[in-house]
Design a protein around this motif. Structure first.
Motif, PDB file in Angstrom:
ATOM      1  N   SER A 143       0.928  -1.120  -0.031  1.00  0.00           N
ATOM      2  CA  SER A 143      -0.136  -0.166   0.136  1.00  0.00           C
ATOM      3  C   SER A 143       0.934   1.154   0.002  1.00  0.00           C
ATOM      4  CB  SER A 143      -0.817   0.010   1.296  1.00  0.00           C
ATOM      5  OG  SER A 143      -0.182   0.142   2.381  1.00  0.00           O
ATOM      6  N   GLY A 144       0.244   2.315  -0.220  1.00  0.00           N
ATOM      7  CA  GLY A 144       1.033   3.584  -0.208  1.00  0.00           C
ATOM      8  C   GLY A 144       1.799   3.771   1.120  1.00  0.00           C
ATOM      9  N   GLY A 145       0.885   3.605   2.122  1.00  0.00           N
ATOM     10  CA  GLY A 145       1.473   3.983   3.444  1.00  0.00           C
ATOM     11  C   GLY A 145       2.619   2.952   3.734  1.00  0.00           C
ATOM     12  N   GLN A 146       2.648   1.591   3.161  1.00  0.00           N
ATOM     13  CA  GLN A 146       3.712   0.674   3.615  1.00  0.00           C
ATOM     14  C   GLN A 146       4.823   1.001   2.717  1.00  0.00           C
ATOM     15  OE1 GLN A 146       1.405  -2.689   2.241  1.00  0.00           O
ATOM     16  NE2 GLN A 146       1.019  -3.418   4.348  1.00  0.00           N
ATOM     17  N   GLN A 147       4.674   1.537   1.356  1.00  0.00           N
ATOM     18  CA  GLN A 147       5.739   1.946   0.936  1.00  0.00           C
ATOM     19  C   GLN A 147       6.302   3.330   1.435  1.00  0.00           C
ATOM     20  OE1 GLN A 147       5.226   2.311  -3.674  1.00  0.00           O
ATOM     21  NE2 GLN A 147       3.196   1.437  -3.194  1.00  0.00           N
ATOM     22  N   GLN A 148       5.749   4.175   2.037  1.00  0.00           N
ATOM     23  CA  GLN A 148       6.308   5.187   2.558  1.00  0.00           C
ATOM     24  C   GLN A 148       7.094   4.668   3.754  1.00  0.00           C
ATOM     25  OE1 GLN A 148       3.377   8.264   3.783  1.00  0.00           O
ATOM     26  NE2 GLN A 148       4.784   9.448   3.212  1.00  0.00           N
ATOM     27  N   THR A 169       4.606  11.672   6.770  1.00  0.00           N
ATOM     28  CA  THR A 169       3.246  11.114   7.150  1.00  0.00           C
ATOM     29  C   THR A 169       2.105  11.426   6.353  1.00  0.00           C
ATOM     30  OG1 THR A 169       2.670  13.041   8.549  1.00  0.00           O
ATOM     31  CG2 THR A 169       4.128  11.394   9.481  1.00  0.00           C
ATOM     32  N   GLY A 170       2.138  11.828   5.166  1.00  0.00           N
ATOM     33  CA  GLY A 170       1.391  12.202   4.165  1.00  0.00           C
ATOM     34  C   GLY A 170       0.492  11.043   3.996  1.00  0.00           C
ATOM     35  N   ASN A 171       0.936   9.686   3.804  1.00  0.00           N
ATOM     36  CA  ASN A 171      -0.175   8.878   3.635  1.00  0.00           C
ATOM     37  C   ASN A 171      -0.701   8.003   4.625  1.00  0.00           C
ATOM     38  OD1 ASN A 171      -1.080   8.016   0.971  1.00  0.00           O
ATOM     39  ND2 ASN A 171       0.942   8.464   0.230  1.00  0.00           N
ATOM     40  N   LEU A 172      -0.620   8.322   5.841  1.00  0.00           N
ATOM     41  CA  LEU A 172      -0.778   7.745   7.074  1.00  0.00           C
ATOM     42  C   LEU A 172      -1.632   8.215   7.892  1.00  0.00           C
ATOM     43  CD1 LEU A 172       2.767   7.209   8.051  1.00  0.00           C
ATOM     44  CD2 LEU A 172       1.658   5.613   6.877  1.00  0.00           C
ATOM     45  N   ASP A 173      -2.684   7.265   8.572  1.00  0.00           N
ATOM     46  CA  ASP A 173      -3.590   8.066   9.300  1.00  0.00           C
ATOM     47  C   ASP A 173      -3.032   8.329  10.880  1.00  0.00           C
ATOM     48  OD1 ASP A 173      -3.333   5.567  11.691  1.00  0.00           O
ATOM     49  OD2 ASP A 173      -3.820   4.533   9.670  1.00  0.00           O
ATOM     50  N   SER A 174      -3.763   8.961  11.685  1.00  0.00           N
ATOM     51  CA  SER A 174      -3.233   9.860  12.791  1.00  0.00           C
ATOM     52  C   SER A 174      -2.492   8.843  13.772  1.00  0.00           C
ATOM     53  CB  SER A 174      -4.220  10.603  13.397  1.00  0.00           C
ATOM     54  OG  SER A 174      -5.408   9.829  14.031  1.00  0.00           O
ATOM     55  N   LYS A 175      -2.872   7.730  13.810  1.00  0.00           N
ATOM     56  CA  LYS A 175      -2.273   6.760  14.864  1.00  0.00           C
ATOM     57  C   LYS A 175      -0.701   6.297  14.317  1.00  0.00           C
ATOM     58  CE  LYS A 175      -2.521   2.092  16.834  1.00  0.00           C
ATOM     59  NZ  LYS A 175      -1.568   1.324  15.814  1.00  0.00           N
ATOM     60  N   ASN A 176      -0.841   5.877  12.866  1.00  0.00           N
ATOM     61  CA  ASN A 176       0.497   5.410  12.098  1.00  0.00           C
ATOM     62  C   ASN A 176       1.332   6.888  12.150  1.00  0.00           C
ATOM     63  OD1 ASN A 176       0.799   2.838  11.321  1.00  0.00           O
ATOM     64  ND2 ASN A 176      -1.078   3.026  10.620  1.00  0.00           N
ATOM     65  N   SER A 177       0.917   8.063  11.920  1.00  0.00           N
ATOM     66  CA  SER A 177       1.350   9.064  11.597  1.00  0.00           C
ATOM     67  C   SER A 177       2.298   9.470  13.056  1.00  0.00           C
ATOM     68  CB  SER A 177       0.722  10.082  11.468  1.00  0.00           C
ATOM     69  OG  SER A 177       1.199  11.433  11.391  1.00  0.00           O
ATOM     70  N   GLN A 178       1.612   9.216  14.144  1.00  0.00           N
ATOM     71  CA  GLN A 178       2.282   9.531  15.381  1.00  0.00           C
ATOM     72  C   GLN A 178       3.432   8.612  15.701  1.00  0.00           C
ATOM     73  OE1 GLN A 178       2.399  12.545  16.800  1.00  0.00           O
ATOM     74  NE2 GLN A 178       3.782  11.702  18.172  1.00  0.00           N
ATOM     75  N   ILE A 196      14.806  17.403   9.310  1.00  0.00           N
ATOM     76  CA  ILE A 196      14.054  18.194   8.670  1.00  0.00           C
ATOM     77  C   ILE A 196      13.011  17.639   8.060  1.00  0.00           C
ATOM     78  CG2 ILE A 196      14.131  20.095   6.663  1.00  0.00           C
ATOM     79  CD1 ILE A 196      17.268  20.389   7.312  1.00  0.00           C
ATOM     80  N   VAL A 197      11.865  18.046   8.186  1.00  0.00           N
ATOM     81  CA  VAL A 197      10.656  17.527   7.914  1.00  0.00           C
ATOM     82  C   VAL A 197       9.506  18.352   7.446  1.00  0.00           C
ATOM     83  CG1 VAL A 197       8.463  16.170   8.600  1.00  0.00           C
ATOM     84  CG2 VAL A 197      10.655  15.846   9.908  1.00  0.00           C
ATOM     85  N   ILE A 198       9.280  18.122   5.996  1.00  0.00           N
ATOM     86  CA  ILE A 198       8.266  19.067   5.415  1.00  0.00           C
ATOM     87  C   ILE A 198       6.948  18.515   5.811  1.00  0.00           C
ATOM     88  CG2 ILE A 198       7.215  19.336   3.205  1.00  0.00           C
ATOM     89  CD1 ILE A 198       9.911  19.309   1.805  1.00  0.00           C
ATOM     90  N   THR A 199       5.935  19.275   6.116  1.00  0.00           N
ATOM     91  CA  THR A 199       4.775  18.799   6.306  1.00  0.00           C
ATOM     92  C   THR A 199       3.673  19.527   6.167  1.00  0.00           C
ATOM     93  OG1 THR A 199       3.287  17.709   8.156  1.00  0.00           O
ATOM     94  CG2 THR A 199       4.842  19.500   8.820  1.00  0.00           C
ATOM     95  N   HIS A 200       2.468  19.123   5.949  1.00  0.00           N
ATOM     96  CA  HIS A 200       1.093  19.954   5.754  1.00  0.00           C
ATOM     97  C   HIS A 200       0.249  19.890   7.334  1.00  0.00           C
ATOM     98  CE1 HIS A 200       1.471  19.956   1.163  1.00  0.00           C
ATOM     99  NE2 HIS A 200       1.074  21.442   1.615  1.00  0.00           N
ATOM    100  N   ASP A 201       0.875  18.889   8.102  1.00  0.00           N
ATOM    101  CA  ASP A 201      -0.006  18.721   9.319  1.00  0.00           C
ATOM    102  C   ASP A 201       0.765  19.412  10.481  1.00  0.00           C
ATOM    103  OD1 ASP A 201      -0.883  17.240  11.654  1.00  0.00           O
ATOM    104  OD2 ASP A 201      -0.477  15.434  10.782  1.00  0.00           O
ATOM    105  N   GLU A 202      -0.278  20.108  10.805  1.00  0.00           N
ATOM    106  CA  GLU A 202       0.090  21.012  11.981  1.00  0.00           C
ATOM    107  C   GLU A 202       0.613  20.385  13.097  1.00  0.00           C
ATOM    108  OE1 GLU A 202      -2.973  23.433  14.412  1.00  0.00           O
ATOM    109  OE2 GLU A 202      -2.221  25.027  12.923  1.00  0.00           O
ATOM    110  N   ASN A 203      -0.161  19.257  13.583  1.00  0.00           N
ATOM    111  CA  ASN A 203       0.217  18.231  14.722  1.00  0.00           C
ATOM    112  C   ASN A 203       1.944  17.957  14.594  1.00  0.00           C
ATOM    113  OD1 ASN A 203      -2.143  18.336  15.948  1.00  0.00           O
ATOM    114  ND2 ASN A 203      -2.837  16.771  14.847  1.00  0.00           N
TER     115      ASN A 203
END
Ligand SMILES: Nc1ncnc2c1ncn2[C@@H]1O[C@H](COP(=O)(O)OP(=O)(O)OP(=O)(O)O)[C@@H](O)[C@H]1O
Ligand SMILES: [Mg+2]
Length: 228
Positions: A143-148, A169-178, A196-203
């Motif tokens: 899956s996309g998340g697994q490839q990531q 964490t662009g392809n992950l749900d909040s639990k996996n993302s954390q 150095i992390v690029i993110t759209h996620d404020e968290n």
């Protein structure tokens, strides 16, 4: 101690009426061990900046210094060695090798560098990344998340001085993302890695020591949130 410094970086793609100024005279410096988030709208130049920092995309003008070394003064062969030794780049679109399975993708940079695979670290990463049932799978069987997660494992296997993560964490749900952020932060602390992390996620951005905002190829804000 400063590990990374960029001076007046400009990147122009295309020519004539197709010309795009993806980066416009950007300068900053990053300390060893710092955790920096880069935020900004789509198309603002974030990935371009990360690729130039990682030695994979030459700037049109300006300088990148890693550990005092002028990165783009090196020839292609030196640059390849530099990338393998210093940089763990997690691409926005993974960039896995299609004909290699999960373990082969993760260990390739270490093997290419003529080093021995640290099997304990490999098992640890595979477990944390939840890839233990997918070891022999090719990227197109994931899956996309697994490839990531494989691309994150590949970047960390190297124990690089600098981890550059483009929307990890662009392809992950909040639990996996954390969980992924926990892994990156632990590696950052344990090995005093610069992250150095690029993110759209404020968290995600709020977990950083410092947040750099990019708009239209320029740095419009650079804020320290906590002591590095
Ligand atoms: N190889 C390329 N050739 C031509 N233009 C490019 C190329 N790569 C990026 N660009 C352009 O440069 C600008 C910055 O792109 P970049 O991928 O750095 O943005 P980004 O901030 O990472 O966006 P996103 O949040 O959507 O990933 C965009 O206008 C994009 O169209
Ligand atoms: Mg991008």
């Amino acid at each position: 101690m400063e590990i990374l410094r960029i001076e007046n970086l400009t990147k122009i793609y295309g020519k004539g009426e197709n010309e795009v100024k993806a980066l416009d005279n950007v300068s900053f410096s990053i300390e060893k061990g710092e955790f920096v988030a880069i935020i900004g709208p789509s198309g603002s130049g974030k990935s371009t900046l990360l690729h130039i920092l990682g030695g994979v995309d030459r700037p049109t003008s300006g300088k990148v210094y890693m550990d005092g070394q002028d990165v783009y003064e090196q020839n292609e062969e030196q640059l390849a060695i530099f990338r393998r030794r210093y940089v763990g780049l997690i691409y926005q679109f993974y960039n896995l090798i299609p004909v290699l399975n999960v373990v082969e993708n993760m260990t390739l940079p270490v093997l290419m560098d003529g080093r021995k695979v640290d099997n304990a670290r490999l098992s640890e990463l595979i477990n944390i990344l939840g890839l233990d049932k997918r070891l022999k799978n090719l990227p197109n069987q994931l899956s996309g998340g697994q490839q990531q997660r494989v691309s994150i494992g590949r970047a960390l296997m190297n124990t690089p001085a600098v981890v550059l993560a483009d929307e990890p964490t662009g392809n992950l749900d909040s639990k996996n993302s954390q969980e992924i952020m926990q892994l990156l932060k632990e590696s950052n602390k344990k090995f005093n890695q610069t992250l150095i992390v690029i993110t759209h996620d404020e968290n995600v951005a709020l977990q950083a020591d410092r947040v750099i905002s990019v708009e239209d190829g320029k740095i419009v804000r650079d804020e320290r949130i906590r002591r590095a």
